[in-house]
Design a protein around this motif. Structure first.
Motif, short mmCIF file in Angstrom:
data_model
loop_
_atom_site.label_atom_id
_atom_site.label_comp_id
_atom_site.label_asym_id
_atom_site.label_seq_id
_atom_site.Cartn_x
_atom_site.Cartn_y
_atom_site.Cartn_z
N PRO A 12 4.39 -3.09 12.21
CA PRO A 12 3.82 -4.42 12.40
C PRO A 12 3.01 -4.51 13.70
O PRO A 12 3.21 -3.73 14.63
N THR A 16 4.32 -9.87 16.00
CA THR A 16 4.58 -10.38 14.66
C THR A 16 5.40 -9.36 13.87
O THR A 16 5.34 -8.18 14.16
N ARG A 17 6.14 -9.84 12.92
CA ARG A 17 6.91 -8.94 12.06
C ARG A 17 6.18 -8.69 10.75
O ARG A 17 6.62 -7.91 9.93
N GLN A 18 5.07 -9.37 10.57
CA GLN A 18 4.32 -9.28 9.31
C GLN A 18 3.71 -7.89 9.13
O GLN A 18 3.05 -7.36 10.02
N ARG A 19 3.94 -7.30 7.97
CA ARG A 19 3.38 -6.00 7.64
C ARG A 19 2.40 -6.06 6.48
O ARG A 19 1.61 -5.15 6.28
N ASP A 20 2.48 -7.12 5.67
CA ASP A 20 1.63 -7.24 4.49
C ASP A 20 0.60 -8.34 4.68
O ASP A 20 0.95 -9.47 5.02
N TRP A 21 -0.65 -7.98 4.44
CA TRP A 21 -1.77 -8.89 4.60
C TRP A 21 -2.61 -8.82 3.33
O TRP A 21 -2.79 -7.76 2.75
#
Length: 81
Positions: A12, A16-21
């Motif tokens: 990430p 942020t912990r978001q990995r998918d965009w």
């Protein structure tokens, strides 16, 4: 039907912990992510064969192009659409 570009980051982005965009185009990827974060330049992805539901794997991300399926208003799967 349209297309969708899915960028899955192997790590990430800091903060942020978001990995998918998800993006509407390859160019749109670079309005949010950098070439360093993706592991490839815009020019590389534009010529890498993503069309036709292709996939590109870099050291930092997996980038896929897929078909976006959207339903019609008022249609229902149960009654055949």
């Amino acid at each position: 039907m349209g297309k969708v570009i899915h960028a899955h980051l192997t790590k990430p982005i800091e903060g942020t912990r978001q990995r998918d965009w998800y993006f509407s185009s390859i160019t749109a990827v670079y309005t949010v992510l950098t070439a360093e974060q993706v592991g490839a330049s815009l020019g590389y992805l534009l010529h890498a064969g993503l069309s036709g539901n292709g996939t590109v794997i870099t050291k930092r991300a997996i980038i896929k192009q897929s078909t976006l399926i959207s339903g019609r208003r008022g249609s229902h799967v149960a009654d055949g659409g």
